[in-house]
Write a protein that holds these residues in place. Structure first.
Motif, PDB file in Angstrom:
ATOM      1  N   CYS A   1       0.756  -0.525   0.269  1.00 42.16           N
ATOM      2  CA  CYS A   1       0.290  -0.092   0.179  1.00 42.16           C
ATOM      3  C   CYS A   1       1.510   1.464  -0.332  1.00 42.16           C
TER       4      CYS A   1
ATOM      5  N   ALA B   1      -9.655  -3.974   7.216  1.00 39.83           N
ATOM      6  CA  ALA B   1      -9.364  -5.168   8.069  1.00 39.83           C
ATOM      7  C   ALA B   1      -9.970  -7.316   7.222  1.00 39.83           C
ATOM      8  N   ASP B   2     -10.780  -6.814   6.793  1.00 38.96           N
ATOM      9  CA  ASP B   2     -11.575  -7.621   6.371  1.00 38.96           C
ATOM     10  C   ASP B   2     -10.939  -8.104   5.367  1.00 38.96           C
ATOM     11  N   ALA B   3      -9.449  -6.796   4.684  1.00 35.45           N
ATOM     12  CA  ALA B   3      -9.317  -7.501   3.139  1.00 35.45           C
ATOM     13  C   ALA B   3      -8.118  -8.336   3.374  1.00 35.45           C
ATOM     14  N   ILE B   4      -7.663  -7.925   4.800  1.00 32.84           N
ATOM     15  CA  ILE B   4      -6.372  -8.553   5.543  1.00 32.84           C
ATOM     16  C   ILE B   4      -6.437  -9.788   5.773  1.00 32.84           C
ATOM     17  N   GLN B   5      -7.757 -10.034   6.239  1.00 26.83           N
ATOM     18  CA  GLN B   5      -8.256 -11.325   6.730  1.00 26.83           C
ATOM     19  C   GLN B   5      -8.374 -12.245   5.355  1.00 26.83           C
TER      20      GLN B   5
ATOM     21  N   ALA C   1       2.879 -14.348  -4.492  1.00 25.76           N
ATOM     22  CA  ALA C   1       1.685 -14.147  -5.766  1.00 25.76           C
ATOM     23  C   ALA C   1       0.913 -13.178  -4.516  1.00 25.76           C
ATOM     24  N   VAL C   2       1.283 -12.411  -3.337  1.00 21.94           N
ATOM     25  CA  VAL C   2       0.202 -11.067  -3.218  1.00 21.94           C
ATOM     26  C   VAL C   2       0.756 -10.415  -4.130  1.00 21.94           C
ATOM     27  N   LEU C   3       2.337 -10.307  -4.346  1.00 22.10           N
ATOM     28  CA  LEU C   3       2.801  -8.846  -4.891  1.00 22.10           C
ATOM     29  C   LEU C   3       1.826  -8.847  -6.063  1.00 22.10           C
ATOM     30  N   ALA C   4       2.141 -10.014  -6.856  1.00 27.53           N
ATOM     31  CA  ALA C   4       1.893 -10.056  -8.228  1.00 27.53           C
ATOM     32  C   ALA C   4       0.304  -9.631  -8.733  1.00 27.53           C
TER      33      ALA C   4
ATOM     34  N   THR D   1      -1.765 -15.961  15.933  1.00 28.66           N
ATOM     35  CA  THR D   1      -2.306 -15.117  17.445  1.00 28.66           C
ATOM     36  C   THR D   1      -1.947 -13.980  17.166  1.00 28.66           C
ATOM     37  N   PHE D   2      -0.934 -13.354  16.152  1.00 29.71           N
ATOM     38  CA  PHE D   2      -0.600 -11.998  16.179  1.00 29.71           C
ATOM     39  C   PHE D   2      -1.786 -11.351  14.828  1.00 29.71           C
ATOM     40  N   MET D   3      -2.366 -12.487  13.933  1.00 31.42           N
ATOM     41  CA  MET D   3      -3.090 -11.864  12.781  1.00 31.42           C
ATOM     42  C   MET D   3      -4.053 -12.041  13.333  1.00 31.42           C
ATOM     43  N   LYS D   4      -4.406 -12.434  14.634  1.00 32.91           N
ATOM     44  CA  LYS D   4      -5.510 -12.273  15.269  1.00 32.91           C
ATOM     45  C   LYS D   4      -5.789 -10.320  16.564  1.00 32.91           C
ATOM     46  N   TRP D   5      -4.390 -10.009  16.924  1.00 29.78           N
ATOM     47  CA  TRP D   5      -4.345  -9.220  17.715  1.00 29.78           C
ATOM     48  C   TRP D   5      -4.172  -7.964  16.537  1.00 29.78           C
ATOM     49  N   LEU D   6      -4.193  -8.353  15.670  1.00 30.57           N
ATOM     50  CA  LEU D   6      -3.462  -7.253  14.492  1.00 30.57           C
ATOM     51  C   LEU D   6      -5.178  -6.789  13.150  1.00 30.57           C
ATOM     52  N   ASP D   7      -5.985  -8.353  14.248  1.00 32.52           N
ATOM     53  CA  ASP D   7      -7.910  -7.654  13.160  1.00 32.52           C
ATOM     54  C   ASP D   7      -8.547  -6.809  14.013  1.00 32.52           C
ATOM     55  N   THR D   8      -8.253  -7.417  15.635  1.00 34.56           N
ATOM     56  CA  THR D   8      -8.262  -6.058  16.423  1.00 34.56           C
ATOM     57  C   THR D   8      -8.036  -4.929  16.779  1.00 34.56           C
ATOM     58  N   GLY D   9      -6.950  -4.707  16.401  1.00 37.08           N
ATOM     59  CA  GLY D   9      -5.802  -3.255  16.547  1.00 37.08           C
ATOM     60  C   GLY D   9      -6.718  -2.766  14.654  1.00 37.08           C
ATOM     61  N   VAL D  10      -6.493  -2.901  13.678  1.00 34.98           N
ATOM     62  CA  VAL D  10      -7.057  -2.193  12.674  1.00 34.98           C
ATOM     63  C   VAL D  10      -8.183  -1.792  12.724  1.00 34.98           C
ATOM     64  N   ARG D  11      -9.454  -3.083  13.182  1.00 36.14           N
ATOM     65  CA  ARG D  11     -10.426  -2.650  13.767  1.00 36.14           C
ATOM     66  C   ARG D  11     -11.186  -0.863  14.190  1.00 36.14           C
ATOM     67  N   LYS D  12     -10.237  -1.037  15.536  1.00 37.09           N
ATOM     68  CA  LYS D  12     -10.482  -0.069  15.934  1.00 37.09           C
ATOM     69  C   LYS D  12      -9.759   1.567  15.991  1.00 37.09           C
TER      70      LYS D  12
END
Length: 314
Positions: A18, A177-181, A131-134, A202-213
Motif C-alpha cells: 500500500c 481488516a476484512d481485506a487483510i483477513q 502471489a500477493v505482490l503479483a 495469534t498475531f493476525m488475531k491481534w492485528l485484526d482487532t487493532g485495525v478495526r479499532k
C-alpha cells in the motif's frame, strides 16, 4: 530476538508483498469525485516501470526501527533494494543496533528474498508473498479500482492547482481488516515450523482487532498532467497501538515483565508512519543485485533460530 526480527522484517516486507501546491478550497461535494478521478486515471496512462522510494519509521521510547527501500515494477515483476535498521536502548544506558540489508527479486509467481545478517548473505524463496505482490502490481481492473474506492470512508481535497492535487483520505477500518483477513486466508505463510504458524496466527488475531479499532488515513499528492503519484504518506500509528493493546488484553498470552513493559510503550507512546516518493528513471541503477549477494546461501527455513551473540540483537 532473532526470530522476532525475522518475523517482523518479513511482515514489513510483505508486507511490504500500500508535493504541495497553491491552496485552493474545494467544496465537500467535489472531494470524492476528485479522489475517484485521481485513482482511475492512472490505469488509462502508461505507468509501467515507475520507481519509488519508501520509508517506514517506527518509534518507541526505547528505540526505533526504519525500513527503507527503492522499488520498481515492470509488468508483473518487481525489484526492491533496501535495509532494515533497528536501534534499542537498554536500561544501563547502552545501545544495541542492527542493520539488515535486503534485496527482493520477484517474477510473476516466483520471489527470492536476499538478506544479510552479520557478514553472510542468505536467501529464501517466498512463493506466497510473490502471489500477493503479483496481484498488487498488476494493472488494476475497473473492479479492482471500485474495491479500492470502497475502502475510503471520506476524502478532503486540501490543495488544488493546475498541475497538482493533495488529498486527505480516511479509510474504513472494518473493510481494511476484512481485506487483510481475506489475503491472509488466500495466501498462507511460506514454509515454517508449527510454532511459527501458531505465532503468526495469534498475531493476525491481534492485528485484526487493532485495525478495526484504529483511525487509518493517508495524505496523497498526484501530478495532474500524467496522474502519477508524487508523494504519499500513510499513518499507521493507530494500527500499531491498538494491536499492542489487543496483545496486552489477550488473557491467553503470558508476558514477562520486560515484554509487558515494551508492549505498554508500543500501546501508548509509539509512532509509525510510511512515506513514499516517486523517483526519476535514473534511480534504476540502484536496483542491481549486490555482487556479494549473488553467492547467498539458500535457507530452506528462514525462521530458524541462530545462536545469540553478545552485544547483538541476533
Amino acid at each position: 530476538m532473532n526470530k522476532l526480527l525475522k518475523i517482523g522484517g518479513r511482515a514489513l516486507l510483505g508486507a511490504a508483498v500500500c508535493g504541495f501546491s497553491y491552496f485552493a478550497p474545494v467544496s465537500a461535494m467535489d472531494d470524492m469525485a476528485a479522489f475517484r478521478e485521481a485513482i482511475t486515471m492512472p490505469a488509462k496512462n502508461n505507468t509501467n516501470a515507475y520507481i519509488l522510494r519508501e520509508s517506514i519509521n517506527f518509534y518507541v521510547p526505547v528505540g526505533h526501527a526504519k525500513l527503507e527501500f527503492i522499488a520498481q515494477t515492470k509488468n508483473d515483476s518487481a525489484r526492491m533494494s533496501g535495509a532494515l535498521d533497528v536501534l534499542l536502548n537498554d536500561e544501563e544506558g547502552g545501545t544495541l543496533t542492527e542493520k539488515i540489508p535486503f534485496y527482493i527479486d520477484q517474477n510473476k509467481k516466483d520471489m527470492t528474498i536476499y538478506y544479510k545478517m552479520g557478514k553472510q548473505w542468505e536467501k529464501f524463496n517466498a512463493p506466497s508473498l510473490a502471489a500477493v505482490l503479483a496481484d498488487a502490481i498488476a494493472t488494476p481492473t475497473s473492479s479492482d479500482i471500485e474495491k479500492e474506492i470502497a475502502f475510503v470512508k471520506d476524502v478532503k481535497v486540501l490543495r488544488e492547482s493546475d498541475t497538482q492535487r493533495t488529498m486527505f483520505v480516511r479509510l474504513d477500518s472494518d473493510k481494511v481488516a476484512d481485506a487483510i483477513q481475506e489475503y491472509s486466508e488466500a495466501n498462507p505463510a511460506d514454509k515454517g515450523t508449527a510454532d511459527d504458524k501458531e505465532i503468526q496466527g495469534t498475531f493476525m488475531k491481534w492485528l485484526d482487532t487493532g485495525v478495526r479499532k484504529a483511525d487509518i488515513w493517508y495524505m496523497w499528492t498526484v501530478d495532474k498532467t500524467n496522474w502519477q503519484t508524487i508523494t504519499q504518506s500513510l499513518d499507521l500509528t493507530g494500527v500499531v497501538r491498538e494491536t499492542a493493546k489487543a496483545a496486552m488484553d489477550d488473557k491467553s498470552a503470558q508476558w514477562s515483565p520486560q515484554a509487558e513493559e515494551l508492549l505498554s510503550f508500543v500501546a501508548y507512546y509509539s509512532d509509525m508512519k510510511e512515506y513514499t516518493v516517486f523517483l526519476k528513471q535514473e534511480a534504476e541503477k540502484k536496483l542491481e543485485l549486490p555482487k556479494e549477494a549473488k553467492k547467498a546461501k539458500l535457507v530452506e527455513d528462514m525462521i530458524a533460530d541462530k545462536p545469540t551473540k553478545v552485544g547483538s540483537l541476533r
